[in-house]
Every structure is written in C-alpha cells, then in structure tokens.
Design an enzyme around this catalytic site. Sequence first.
Site, PDB file in Angstrom:
ATOM      1  N   SER A 155      49.676  42.281  57.041  1.00 54.65           N
ATOM      2  CA  SER A 155      48.478  41.527  56.667  1.00 54.65           C
ATOM      3  C   SER A 155      48.776  40.318  55.790  1.00 54.65           C
ATOM      4  O   SER A 155      47.860  39.722  55.223  1.00 54.65           O
ATOM      5  CB  SER A 155      47.499  42.452  55.932  1.00 54.65           C
ATOM      6  OG  SER A 155      48.081  42.971  54.751  1.00 54.65           O
TER       7      SER A 155
ATOM      8  N   CYS B  76      23.208  46.006  19.331  1.00 57.78           N
ATOM      9  CA  CYS B  76      23.313  47.447  19.149  1.00 57.78           C
ATOM     10  C   CYS B  76      22.598  47.885  17.876  1.00 57.78           C
ATOM     11  O   CYS B  76      22.484  47.135  16.906  1.00 57.78           O
ATOM     12  CB  CYS B  76      24.770  47.888  19.137  1.00 57.78           C
ATOM     13  SG  CYS B  76      25.746  47.256  17.760  1.00 57.78           S
TER      14      CYS B  76
ATOM     15  N   GLU C  53      28.181  39.319  18.401  1.00 55.63           N
ATOM     16  CA  GLU C  53      27.328  38.883  17.297  1.00 55.63           C
ATOM     17  C   GLU C  53      28.123  38.759  16.003  1.00 55.63           C
ATOM     18  O   GLU C  53      27.929  37.807  15.233  1.00 55.63           O
ATOM     19  CB  GLU C  53      26.163  39.858  17.100  1.00 55.63           C
ATOM     20  CG  GLU C  53      25.222  39.942  18.277  1.00 55.63           C
ATOM     21  CD  GLU C  53      25.567  41.065  19.232  1.00 55.63           C
ATOM     22  OE1 GLU C  53      24.638  41.654  19.805  1.00 55.63           O
ATOM     23  OE2 GLU C  53      26.777  41.360  19.406  1.00 55.63           O
TER      24      GLU C  53
ATOM     25  N   TRP D 195      49.886  36.493  55.624  1.00 57.88           N
ATOM     26  CA  TRP D 195      48.691  36.398  54.800  1.00 57.88           C
ATOM     27  C   TRP D 195      47.528  36.104  55.735  1.00 57.88           C
ATOM     28  O   TRP D 195      47.621  35.200  56.587  1.00 57.88           O
ATOM     29  CB  TRP D 195      48.810  35.288  53.749  1.00 57.88           C
ATOM     30  CG  TRP D 195      49.883  35.525  52.752  1.00 57.88           C
ATOM     31  CD1 TRP D 195      51.088  34.926  52.688  1.00 57.88           C
ATOM     32  CD2 TRP D 195      49.820  36.426  51.630  1.00 57.88           C
ATOM     33  NE1 TRP D 195      51.786  35.378  51.594  1.00 57.88           N
ATOM     34  CE2 TRP D 195      51.022  36.308  50.936  1.00 57.88           C
ATOM     35  CE3 TRP D 195      48.853  37.304  51.163  1.00 57.88           C
ATOM     36  CZ2 TRP D 195      51.282  37.040  49.787  1.00 57.88           C
ATOM     37  CZ3 TRP D 195      49.115  38.021  50.031  1.00 57.88           C
ATOM     38  CH2 TRP D 195      50.322  37.890  49.354  1.00 57.88           C
TER      39      TRP D 195
ATOM     40  N   ARG E  28      48.385  36.144  38.472  1.00 52.02           N
ATOM     41  CA  ARG E  28      49.227  34.954  38.511  1.00 52.02           C
ATOM     42  C   ARG E  28      48.357  33.699  38.580  1.00 52.02           C
ATOM     43  O   ARG E  28      48.376  32.946  39.552  1.00 52.02           O
ATOM     44  CB  ARG E  28      50.202  35.029  39.692  1.00 52.02           C
ATOM     45  CG  ARG E  28      51.173  36.179  39.593  1.00 52.02           C
ATOM     46  CD  ARG E  28      52.267  36.138  40.650  1.00 52.02           C
ATOM     47  NE  ARG E  28      51.778  36.319  41.994  1.00 52.02           N
ATOM     48  CZ  ARG E  28      51.552  37.510  42.563  1.00 52.02           C
ATOM     49  NH1 ARG E  28      51.737  38.621  41.854  1.00 52.02           N
ATOM     50  NH2 ARG E  28      51.111  37.593  43.800  1.00 52.02           N
TER      51      ARG E  28
ATOM     52  N   ALA F 121      44.331  43.632  59.389  1.00 51.64           N
ATOM     53  CA  ALA F 121      45.784  43.586  59.560  1.00 51.64           C
ATOM     54  C   ALA F 121      46.100  43.496  61.047  1.00 51.64           C
ATOM     55  O   ALA F 121      45.238  43.746  61.905  1.00 51.64           O
ATOM     56  CB  ALA F 121      46.441  44.839  58.969  1.00 51.64           C
TER      57      ALA F 121
ATOM     58  N   ASP G  21      54.171  47.900  50.762  1.00 50.69           N
ATOM     59  CA  ASP G  21      54.210  46.542  50.205  1.00 50.69           C
ATOM     60  C   ASP G  21      54.798  46.450  48.806  1.00 50.69           C
ATOM     61  O   ASP G  21      55.154  45.354  48.363  1.00 50.69           O
ATOM     62  CB  ASP G  21      52.791  45.958  50.163  1.00 50.69           C
ATOM     63  CG  ASP G  21      52.168  45.835  51.538  1.00 50.69           C
ATOM     64  OD1 ASP G  21      52.936  45.777  52.522  1.00 50.69           O
ATOM     65  OD2 ASP G  21      50.926  45.801  51.636  1.00 50.69           O
TER      66      ASP G  21
END
Length: 324
Positions: free
Chosen positions: A173, A79, A56, A175, A212, A167, A205
């Site tokens: 896993s 508020c 606001e 992709w 990204r 997996a 991993d």
Amino acid sequence: MSDAPDDWRWMGAALALASRGVGTTTPNPSVGCVIVKAGRVAGRGHTRNGGRPHAEAEALAQAGDTAHGSTAYVTLEPCAHRSARGAACADSLIAAGIARVVVAAPDPDPRTNGQGIERLRAAGIAVTSGVRAAEAEAGLAGFLTRLALGRPHITLKLAVSLDGAIALHDGRSRWITGARARAAAHLLRARSDLILVGRGTWDADAPSLDVRLPGLEARRPRIGVVGRGEGLPTHVRHFADLAALAADPALHVLVEGGMGLAASLLAVDLVDSLVLHRAPIIIGHGRTLGDIGLEDLADAHGRWAAAPVIALGPDRIERFTRIR
C-alpha cells in the site's frame, strides 16, 4: 447564547489555543482561554502537557492585575473542583476579579457539570455560554467520549483508491496517496496520544509511527499493537484484544493499519471518527476491508455524518463522525 461578533472572534482565538494541546493533555481535556480587556488580549493559555496547568491558570498568570474587570473566553466550562495541583478554575477567575466569562461547551464531568458556571454567576460574574459550542466539542472529542462511553475516542484513518481499495492484491500500500496527504496523516498522529496498528501490519511494515512534521517532531504518541504479543519491542504497548484497547486511559486513539483490525473495530462499533485519504487512482483487483458484520444495507445508512471535503493536491480528505 451570544452571537456578538466580538464573542465569536475571541472564542475563535481560544479554540485555536485549545487545538495546540490535543493529544498531549491526557487525562485532562485540552482547553483554550483568552482574557480580553478593552479590546486587547491581556492573557492567553492552553492546557499543558499532562493536563496542568489548566488554560485559565496560565492565562490569569499572564494577565496579572489586568485581569480585573476583563472578559475571559474559555472553550470548556471552568472546573469547579479543587485538586492537589491547584485551585478550581472557577474560583481562580472569581479571585482575579473577572467581570464576564464566555464559555463554549459545558463540562459533563460530574465534579463540575454546571457547577462552574453556577459558581461564577453566584459571585456576580456575567456568564454567556454556547458560543461556538460545536467546534469546541469537536476538539474535546476524546474527553467527551471518555466521560460518555468510558473509553478512548477512536479515529480510523484509511488511504483508499477511487474504487475503495486500501492495498494491492498482495497487500502492498505504499504509497496510495501523495506527500501532502501523508503530511496530514502525521498531523493526525500529532493530535493523538496512542497510535495503533494490527500485528500483521507491524510484522509486514515495521512502521515507526512517529511524527515527522517541522516543529512537531517532539510529539511522541504511545504506540500499540493489537494481536500477538511475542517479540514486540518494549516501547510498544500490546493489546490482546479490543476490550483491552477500550480500557486504555488514552483520550485520542488513531488506528492506522491493518485491514483485519479496521474491520473488527467497525464490526463492534468502536470507530468514532473515520478519515479517508482518497487518491485519484483505480487499483482494480485490490484489497478492501472485508466483512464488518453488515447483513442488511438498511443498517448501513444514517450512521455517519460527513464533514466538508479537504483537497490536498490531487488527493481528497473525507472525514466522517459516527452518529450516536
């Protein structure tokens, strides 16, 4: 409540603005505000990084004197409490001469909780509430979960095959899903203020857990690991257990990895949103979640509400909200 087409349309614009700040405004919710006069936008705003300025305040600053006699569309009740960083939004709307305020969702914060709307009406401002409330509450999930349950809103994201594997049998896993589904996962990251994995996933991993996506690379959610703390980089928050996670000040937590972590969260009913990225593949002898403490199939029903499925290339995004 109003079903006027203009109210629906302008609240949609406010909701779109609110969505820009999700994941960046902790400890405050991400709110959108559009000020409209004679069918034209006079000012717009959304909650900024760290929670200030409020939507606001930003919209009123942009509208200036044009705000007098206009209508403000706000995704959360203005508020009613003043803070060290500014006036209460209800008071600011009154001072600006706003003629009407359209509110999507009420604010359950005890410092407001209806007082914002009451103050506006006491000043002679017409107030319409409940316009697109369900959509607003979905965007406010982190804030509402914090107030209702005293912990962050936790989203569990899993990439799964048609037969429910997450997996291969050896744990690999990458992709399961395609590039478009993985881009959607980065959008989930951008809308979170903490991304979490289990220690096993971290060790196996070494995930970057960054965002990204073009235009959103500056989003830097905190990173956390549940499990052993030895050897973690200094920028990674260590959570010894799920109780420590529940105490974290984050509003939106995204859990991305770890079959054990996922099963543990489900077993103690800490998952509020479940996002399945399902690929049209069959793995066969693959890994699944494992034990989540379910002893009777009857207990599994009626716990999850499904949202419409989204198709991204060959993959499907299936979203579910915990019914509480």
